[in-house]
Design an enzyme around this catalytic site. Structure first.
Site, PDB file in Angstrom:
ATOM      1  N   LYS A 111       0.923  -1.273   0.065  1.00 13.03           N
ATOM      2  CA  LYS A 111      -0.009  -0.083   0.076  1.00 13.03           C
ATOM      3  C   LYS A 111       0.901   1.252  -0.011  1.00 13.03           C
ATOM      4  CE  LYS A 111      -4.098  -2.274   2.267  1.00 13.03           C
ATOM      5  NZ  LYS A 111      -4.896  -2.286   3.331  1.00 13.03           N
ATOM      6  N   LYS A 207      -8.451 -10.741  -6.746  1.00 19.44           N
ATOM      7  CA  LYS A 207      -9.513 -11.010  -5.611  1.00 19.44           C
ATOM      8  C   LYS A 207     -10.429 -10.014  -5.966  1.00 19.44           C
ATOM      9  CE  LYS A 207      -9.457 -11.374  -0.701  1.00 19.44           C
ATOM     10  NZ  LYS A 207      -8.649 -11.174   0.679  1.00 19.44           N
ATOM     11  N   LYS A 210     -14.467  -4.505  -4.442  1.00 21.78           N
ATOM     12  CA  LYS A 210     -15.238  -3.139  -5.032  1.00 21.78           C
ATOM     13  C   LYS A 210     -14.246  -2.292  -5.499  1.00 21.78           C
ATOM     14  CE  LYS A 210     -19.035  -3.498  -1.637  1.00 21.78           C
ATOM     15  NZ  LYS A 210     -19.713  -2.702  -0.511  1.00 21.78           N
TER      16      LYS A 210
END
Length: 340
Positions: A111, A207, A210
């Site tokens: 990240k 995976k 959203k």
């Protein structure tokens, strides 16, 4: 009865990846363990967000969890920020956790590589996760494989705190007498891997998420689900209707394993390998199987949405039960650490 804890971010309503990868398992576990399930809204604020949107997503997630089968009479369902001891214990754990341990976390590295300015909260995310779990002195944590590294850090933090403060407290009580080693105040939580460990998105590339737009929502209507299933990626070897396939490489087949009866799954595999069905035929059967499982969940969601006060009351009751345990934990922690 052993105690378990698990959390989920308030991303709005559940999608089937969340459901199959975590929540469906929680529904079963609530009957076997003393269960705490938390909507972790503090974890959700490490990225930019709108306050009104966060509130709405938290309510939607709570509604989805209860519609999916979590029963507030059998488990504790609550919102993380309603229990201030989560962040209080996280700060204590921050004083014990080496910076290098946090920088080595795989999710942090992934990240942080996408951020121009990395917030400290992203680095300390797994410390708050450890506090979430250890605040309830949970022995087991239902997790996917991608969370096992964070759980190992929770175990290390528990071990370090126990060695520094729990053993010292026991020594003061016992004086010079030697005692047999006792389990630490904080248990070292063990992973309880979910049966469905990874649900791929309809694009077949990553995976289900959203943010990638590759999901099927748990409460989505059947027509909308079909519009998503129809173009979903299947076995790339099946270019023509007559081409035989390999079901194990097809994401639709794996969704059959999650939603269809075993006999149907076996039949799907045969039809794929022999080109007895086209991919559209396979998707139609999957759509029917999904409908049988999801229709009752949608019905419960409508009932819950019709009485919003019942939902808010259930969350408040869950938060009060969680606060009772959390206050007891923090009272003992502060005493052992000389903070009270």
């Amino acid at each position: 009865m052993s105690r378990i804890f698990s959390g989920i971010q308030p991303s709005g309503s559940l999608h089937i990846g969340n459901y199959l990868g975590a929540v469906k398992n929680w529904v079963d576990l609530q009957h076997k363990y003393e269960s705490f399930f938390c909507i972790v809204d503090y974890h959700a604020i490490t990225v930019p967000y709108e306050p009104a949107d966060l509130r709405a997503r938290t309510v939607d997630m709570a509604l989805s969890l209860l519609a999916a089968g979590l029963d507030p009479a059998k488990c504790t369902v609550f919102v993380q920020s309603r229990v201030p001891e989560h962040t209080e214990l996280a700060w204590i754990f921050n004083t014990l956790t080496p910076l290098g341990e946090l920088e080595r976390q795989t999710q942090f590295k992934e990240k942080a590589s996408r951020e121009e300015s990395v917030p400290a909260g992203l680095l300390n995310y797994p410390v708050l996760q450890a506090a979430d779990i250890l605040l309830y002195r949970a022995e087991l944590v239902p997790v996917g494989e991608d969370q096992v590294q964070h759980l190992e850090l929770s175990r290390e933090i528990a071990r370090k705190w126990n060695a520094r403060f729990d053993a010292a407290s026991a020594a003061r009580v016992s004086g010079a007498q030697k005692e047999e080693a006792q389990p630490g105040f904080f248990p070292e939580p063990r992973p309880l891997l979910t049966p469905t460990r990874r649900v791929m998105g309809l694009d077949g590339q990553a995976k289900m998420s959203k943010s990638l737009g590759n999901t099927v929502e748990l409460l989505e209507d059947p027509a909308s689900i079909w519009e998503k299933l129809r173009p979903a990626v299947t076995d790339p070897a099946r270019v023509r209707r007559t081409d035989p396939g390999t079901p194990e490489v097809c994401n639709i087949y794996h969704l059959h394993k999650a939603f269809s009866p075993p006999a149907t799954v076996d039949h799907v595999a045969v039809q794929c390998r022999t080109a007895g069905w086209g991919c559209l035929d396979c998707k139609k059967v999957l759509h029917e199987s999904m409908g049988r499982e999801l229709a009752p969940i949608r019905a419960r969601a409508r009932e819950i949405a019709a009485e919003p006060k019942k939902l808010s009351d259930a969350l408040e009751a869950g938060a009060e039960r969680a606060r009772t345990v959390a206050r007891q934990t923090m009272g003992e922690v502060k005493t052992k650490m000389g903070l009270a």
